[in-house]
Design an enzyme around this catalytic site. Sequence first.
Site, mmCIF file in Angstrom:
data_model
loop_
_atom_site.group_PDB
_atom_site.id
_atom_site.type_symbol
_atom_site.label_atom_id
_atom_site.label_comp_id
_atom_site.label_asym_id
_atom_site.label_seq_id
_atom_site.Cartn_x
_atom_site.Cartn_y
_atom_site.Cartn_z
ATOM 1 N N HIS A 79 0.714 0.491 -13.975
ATOM 2 C CA HIS A 79 1.478 -0.713 -14.303
ATOM 3 C C HIS A 79 2.962 -0.363 -14.260
ATOM 4 O O HIS A 79 3.366 0.676 -14.779
ATOM 5 C CB HIS A 79 1.094 -1.224 -15.703
ATOM 6 C CG HIS A 79 1.726 -2.530 -16.036
ATOM 7 N ND1 HIS A 79 1.293 -3.716 -15.497
ATOM 8 C CD2 HIS A 79 2.793 -2.825 -16.813
ATOM 9 C CE1 HIS A 79 2.059 -4.701 -15.955
ATOM 10 N NE2 HIS A 79 2.972 -4.181 -16.746
ATOM 11 N N ASN A 134 -5.554 2.252 -13.559
ATOM 12 C CA ASN A 134 -4.570 1.335 -13.000
ATOM 13 C C ASN A 134 -3.183 1.893 -13.285
ATOM 14 O O ASN A 134 -2.985 2.628 -14.250
ATOM 15 C CB ASN A 134 -4.717 -0.043 -13.652
ATOM 16 C CG ASN A 134 -3.754 -1.068 -13.076
ATOM 17 O OD1 ASN A 134 -3.562 -1.161 -11.874
ATOM 18 N ND2 ASN A 134 -3.129 -1.847 -13.948
ATOM 19 N N GLY A 170 0.770 -1.240 0.000
ATOM 20 C CA GLY A 170 0.000 0.000 0.000
ATOM 21 C C GLY A 170 0.798 1.284 0.000
ATOM 22 O O GLY A 170 0.275 2.336 0.372
ATOM 23 N N THR A 171 2.049 1.246 -0.441
ATOM 24 C CA THR A 171 2.819 2.492 -0.450
ATOM 25 C C THR A 171 2.230 3.502 -1.436
ATOM 26 O O THR A 171 2.213 4.697 -1.149
ATOM 27 C CB THR A 171 4.307 2.248 -0.763
ATOM 28 O OG1 THR A 171 4.420 1.531 -1.993
ATOM 29 C CG2 THR A 171 4.984 1.463 0.360
ATOM 30 N N ASN A 172 1.765 3.039 -2.583
ATOM 31 C CA ASN A 172 1.130 3.968 -3.528
ATOM 32 C C ASN A 172 -0.191 4.491 -2.973
ATOM 33 O O ASN A 172 -0.499 5.679 -3.092
ATOM 34 C CB ASN A 172 0.911 3.308 -4.891
ATOM 35 C CG ASN A 172 2.158 3.329 -5.740
ATOM 36 O OD1 ASN A 172 2.911 4.284 -5.736
ATOM 37 N ND2 ASN A 172 2.391 2.254 -6.473
ATOM 38 N N LYS A 220 -13.000 -13.388 -3.416
ATOM 39 C CA LYS A 220 -13.127 -13.492 -4.878
ATOM 40 C C LYS A 220 -14.607 -13.640 -5.262
ATOM 41 O O LYS A 220 -15.060 -13.040 -6.243
ATOM 42 C CB LYS A 220 -12.317 -14.682 -5.389
ATOM 43 C CG LYS A 220 -12.114 -14.667 -6.890
ATOM 44 C CD LYS A 220 -10.990 -15.606 -7.282
ATOM 45 C CE LYS A 220 -10.179 -14.963 -8.328
ATOM 46 N NZ LYS A 220 -8.841 -14.732 -8.244
#
Length: 190
Positions: A103, A101, A12-14, A58
């Site tokens: 990448h 997202n 979770g750093t971003n 899921k």
Amino acid sequence: MKNILIFASGSGTNAENIILHFNKTKTAKVVAVFSNNPNAKVLERAKNLNVEHFVFSKEELSSEIVLNKVNEFQPDLIVLAGFLWKFPQNIIEAYPNKIINIHPALLPKYGGKGMYGMHVHKAILENKEPETGITIHYVNEHYDEGEFIAQEKVSITDCLSAEEIAAKVHELEQEYFPQVIEKLLKISKV
């Protein structure tokens, strides 16, 4: 104020960086962090920053349960920040051009199923690429194939390991991801 909802699976750093950015700028608010991993460090980071969090399975992701929970937060933008599962079609359809997202490579190279994290950096190192970077893109029904929003590059000719590549890519993520989100929230698509 615009609402951001983050999906993440790992450390979770971003996610933390995005939360801190918008806590400072007050141009938007991260209203919740959703995770498929009950042991993910991102949940602790969210809790420490007083951001609601939600954990799902899921089965719940592929049903209406997660979509209904997403709807409760009325997000203007859904951000995948290290989310490792394929994103469900029902949420993509409910939020067209509102899911992005990041990448850790310059797509279309090194994208697709199974290409995440260190798998990407190892492949780049093995192929002796002179540069790599990040790609921020819209999410569609295929892994890493949505319309590109931004790409940032970095030279890796001095890197001798996948870990060194990962560190350089992480610096790009930390610098540019919040900026791109902020710009997106100001344009008409979001």
